[in-house]
Design an enzyme around this catalytic site. Structure first.
Site, PDB file in Angstrom:
ATOM      1  N   ASN A   9      28.910 -18.500  13.430  1.00 53.99           N
ATOM      2  CA  ASN A   9      28.809 -17.051  13.609  1.00 53.99           C
ATOM      3  C   ASN A   9      29.926 -16.417  12.786  1.00 53.99           C
ATOM      4  O   ASN A   9      31.077 -16.447  13.190  1.00 53.99           O
ATOM      5  CB  ASN A   9      28.966 -16.729  15.107  1.00 53.99           C
ATOM      6  CG  ASN A   9      28.998 -15.229  15.378  1.00 53.99           C
ATOM      7  OD1 ASN A   9      28.740 -14.421  14.475  1.00 53.99           O
ATOM      8  ND2 ASN A   9      29.308 -14.867  16.612  1.00 53.99           N
ATOM      9  N   LYS A  11      30.472 -13.378  12.113  1.00 53.50           N
ATOM     10  CA  LYS A  11      30.881 -12.050  12.621  1.00 53.50           C
ATOM     11  C   LYS A  11      31.035 -11.058  11.450  1.00 53.50           C
ATOM     12  O   LYS A  11      30.352 -11.207  10.449  1.00 53.50           O
ATOM     13  CB  LYS A  11      32.156 -12.178  13.447  1.00 53.50           C
ATOM     14  CG  LYS A  11      32.013 -13.267  14.530  1.00 53.50           C
ATOM     15  CD  LYS A  11      33.082 -13.237  15.566  1.00 53.50           C
ATOM     16  CE  LYS A  11      32.859 -14.357  16.569  1.00 53.50           C
ATOM     17  NZ  LYS A  11      33.802 -14.348  17.662  1.00 53.50           N
ATOM     18  N   HIS A  97      25.717 -11.517  22.219  1.00 56.30           N
ATOM     19  CA  HIS A  97      27.082 -12.050  22.100  1.00 56.30           C
ATOM     20  C   HIS A  97      28.026 -11.178  22.935  1.00 56.30           C
ATOM     21  O   HIS A  97      27.838  -9.966  23.047  1.00 56.30           O
ATOM     22  CB  HIS A  97      27.505 -12.045  20.629  1.00 56.30           C
ATOM     23  CG  HIS A  97      28.784 -12.770  20.397  1.00 56.30           C
ATOM     24  ND1 HIS A  97      30.005 -12.206  20.678  1.00 56.30           N
ATOM     25  CD2 HIS A  97      29.032 -14.025  19.959  1.00 56.30           C
ATOM     26  CE1 HIS A  97      30.960 -13.088  20.399  1.00 56.30           C
ATOM     27  NE2 HIS A  97      30.395 -14.200  19.965  1.00 56.30           N
ATOM     28  N   GLU A  99      30.802  -9.984  22.373  1.00 54.12           N
ATOM     29  CA  GLU A  99      31.401  -8.843  21.666  1.00 54.12           C
ATOM     30  C   GLU A  99      30.432  -7.664  21.631  1.00 54.12           C
ATOM     31  O   GLU A  99      30.842  -6.502  21.680  1.00 54.12           O
ATOM     32  CB  GLU A  99      31.822  -9.277  20.253  1.00 54.12           C
ATOM     33  CG  GLU A  99      33.073 -10.149  20.299  1.00 54.12           C
ATOM     34  CD  GLU A  99      33.182 -11.169  19.180  1.00 54.12           C
ATOM     35  OE1 GLU A  99      32.440 -11.087  18.189  1.00 54.12           O
ATOM     36  OE2 GLU A  99      34.034 -12.077  19.320  1.00 54.12           O
ATOM     37  N   GLU A 169      29.303 -19.220  26.212  1.00 50.82           N
ATOM     38  CA  GLU A 169      30.572 -18.863  25.598  1.00 50.82           C
ATOM     39  C   GLU A 169      31.445 -18.128  26.607  1.00 50.82           C
ATOM     40  O   GLU A 169      31.311 -16.903  26.768  1.00 50.82           O
ATOM     41  CB  GLU A 169      30.339 -17.951  24.395  1.00 50.82           C
ATOM     42  CG  GLU A 169      29.502 -18.568  23.302  1.00 50.82           C
ATOM     43  CD  GLU A 169      29.750 -17.906  21.962  1.00 50.82           C
ATOM     44  OE1 GLU A 169      30.151 -18.609  21.036  1.00 50.82           O
ATOM     45  OE2 GLU A 169      29.563 -16.686  21.853  1.00 50.82           O
ATOM     46  N   GLY A 175      37.867 -16.803  20.374  1.00 55.30           N
ATOM     47  CA  GLY A 175      38.903 -16.317  19.466  1.00 55.30           C
ATOM     48  C   GLY A 175      40.308 -16.381  20.038  1.00 55.30           C
ATOM     49  O   GLY A 175      41.231 -15.772  19.500  1.00 55.30           O
ATOM     50  N   SER A 215      36.416 -21.025  20.603  1.00 51.74           N
ATOM     51  CA  SER A 215      37.543 -21.775  20.012  1.00 51.74           C
ATOM     52  C   SER A 215      37.209 -23.239  19.686  1.00 51.74           C
ATOM     53  O   SER A 215      38.081 -24.099  19.783  1.00 51.74           O
ATOM     54  CB  SER A 215      38.780 -21.690  20.916  1.00 51.74           C
ATOM     55  OG  SER A 215      39.199 -20.348  21.039  1.00 51.74           O
TER      56      SER A 215
HETATM   57  P1  PGA Z   1      35.457 -18.512  18.087  1.00 55.00           P
HETATM   58  O1  PGA Z   1      34.161 -17.596  18.324  1.00 55.00           O
HETATM   59  O2  PGA Z   1      34.959 -19.877  17.670  1.00 55.00           O
HETATM   60  O3  PGA Z   1      36.228 -17.835  17.005  1.00 55.00           O
HETATM   61  O4  PGA Z   1      36.189 -18.568  19.393  1.00 55.00           O
HETATM   62  C1  PGA Z   1      32.991 -18.120  18.882  1.00 55.00           C
HETATM   63  C2  PGA Z   1      31.953 -17.044  19.013  1.00 55.00           C
HETATM   64  O5  PGA Z   1      32.322 -15.899  19.289  1.00 55.00           O
HETATM   65  O6  PGA Z   1      30.753 -17.301  18.845  1.00 55.00           O
END
Ligand code: PGA
Length: 252
Positions: A9, A11, A97, A99, A169, A175, A215
């Site tokens: 992803n 982003k 997601h 976010e 997730e 993140g 992560s």
């Molecule tokens: P990350 O993000 O691996 O940077 O923690 C995962 C995601 O949001 O899909």
């Protein structure tokens, strides 16, 4: 056991040129792996999809978007439809997601509308679920994730479920560099599969891939991916570095 899926992803990162370069590097790396033990998916920003789609033509690496509109076409300024994504070469789309839930007020209801529209139009949704840190501390994480599953997949038929991927997730792991322990992730994956088996036959529930995200990196991937019930990973930050992403794919 399901064949693993490693999804990147990207982003809101990389311009078109940078995206094409990364897509090319990942595709070449995956081809060099000869017989990778996983399917591979990358999800660049909307603007880069078409060019990345062209780059990935003849490659085993698949293309996905990070969101989709719940409507087909018309006066929805700023939105992108399933048909547009398909025409750019997308096979998958990430939906719900955390976010998007947090910054763009997406709810289980809007997630459900998007999942149904994507399926109806022939896209494969990667539906994201996961609890916040507060919800984990309050020990209501199973109730929250259970609701995200049942409401997000409301009115999705058993046939359609064959095209759905779930990404668990935990929001506190995205993140942050703090990942769920393999046991925490494994427990939630088993819980999600039990929830799925309330919606369809156990055979179909077993075949739905459940990815872990939060992560995941080149160092911890092997341990996470080896945990029971984990069918792959949705990778954010580490998917922006070809070498790290390829290491994660090789860890399968
Ligand atoms: P990350 O993000 O691996 O940077 O923690 C995962 C995601 O949001 O899909």
């Amino acid at each position: 056991m399901n064949r693993k899926l490693i999804a990147g992803n990207w982003k809101m990162n990389l311009n078109v040129k940078e995206s094409v370069h990364l897509a090319k590097t990942v595709a070449a790396g995956v081809s060099n792996l000869k017989d990778p033990n996983a399917d591979v998916l990358i999800c660049p920003a909307f603007l880069s999809l078409e060019q990345c789609g062209k780059t990935l033509k003849d490659s085993p690496v698949m293309l996905g978007a990070q969101d989709v509109c719940a409507n087909d076409e018309g006066a929805y300024t700023g939105e992108i439809s399933s048909a547009m994504l398909l025409s750019a070469g997308c096979e998958f789309v990430i939906i719900g997601h955390s976010e998007r839930r947090k910054y763009y007020c997406e709810t289980n209801e809007t997630v459900n509308l998007k999942v149904k529209k994507a399926l109806e139009r022939g896209l494969k949704p990667v539906m994201c679920v996961g609890e916040t840190l507060q919800e984990r501390q309050d020990e209501i994480f199973e109730a929250i994730v259970g609701e995200q599953i049942t409401e997000g997949l409301k009115e999705v038929s058993e046939d359609q479920l064959n095209f759905v991927t779930i990404a668990y997730e935990p929001v506190w792991a995205i993140g942050t560099g703090v990942n769920a322990t393999p046991k925490q992730a494994s427990d939630m994956h088993l819980f999600i599969r039990r929830k799925l088996s309330q919606l369809c036959s156990s055979g179909t529930a077993e075949a739905v891939r459940i990815l872990y995200g939060g992560s995941v990196n080149a160092k911890n991937a092997k341990e996470i991916l080896a945990a029971k019930g984990i069918d792959g990973a949705l990778v954010g930050g580490a998917s922006l570095k070809a070498e790290d992403f390829l290491t994660i794919i090789s860890a399968c």
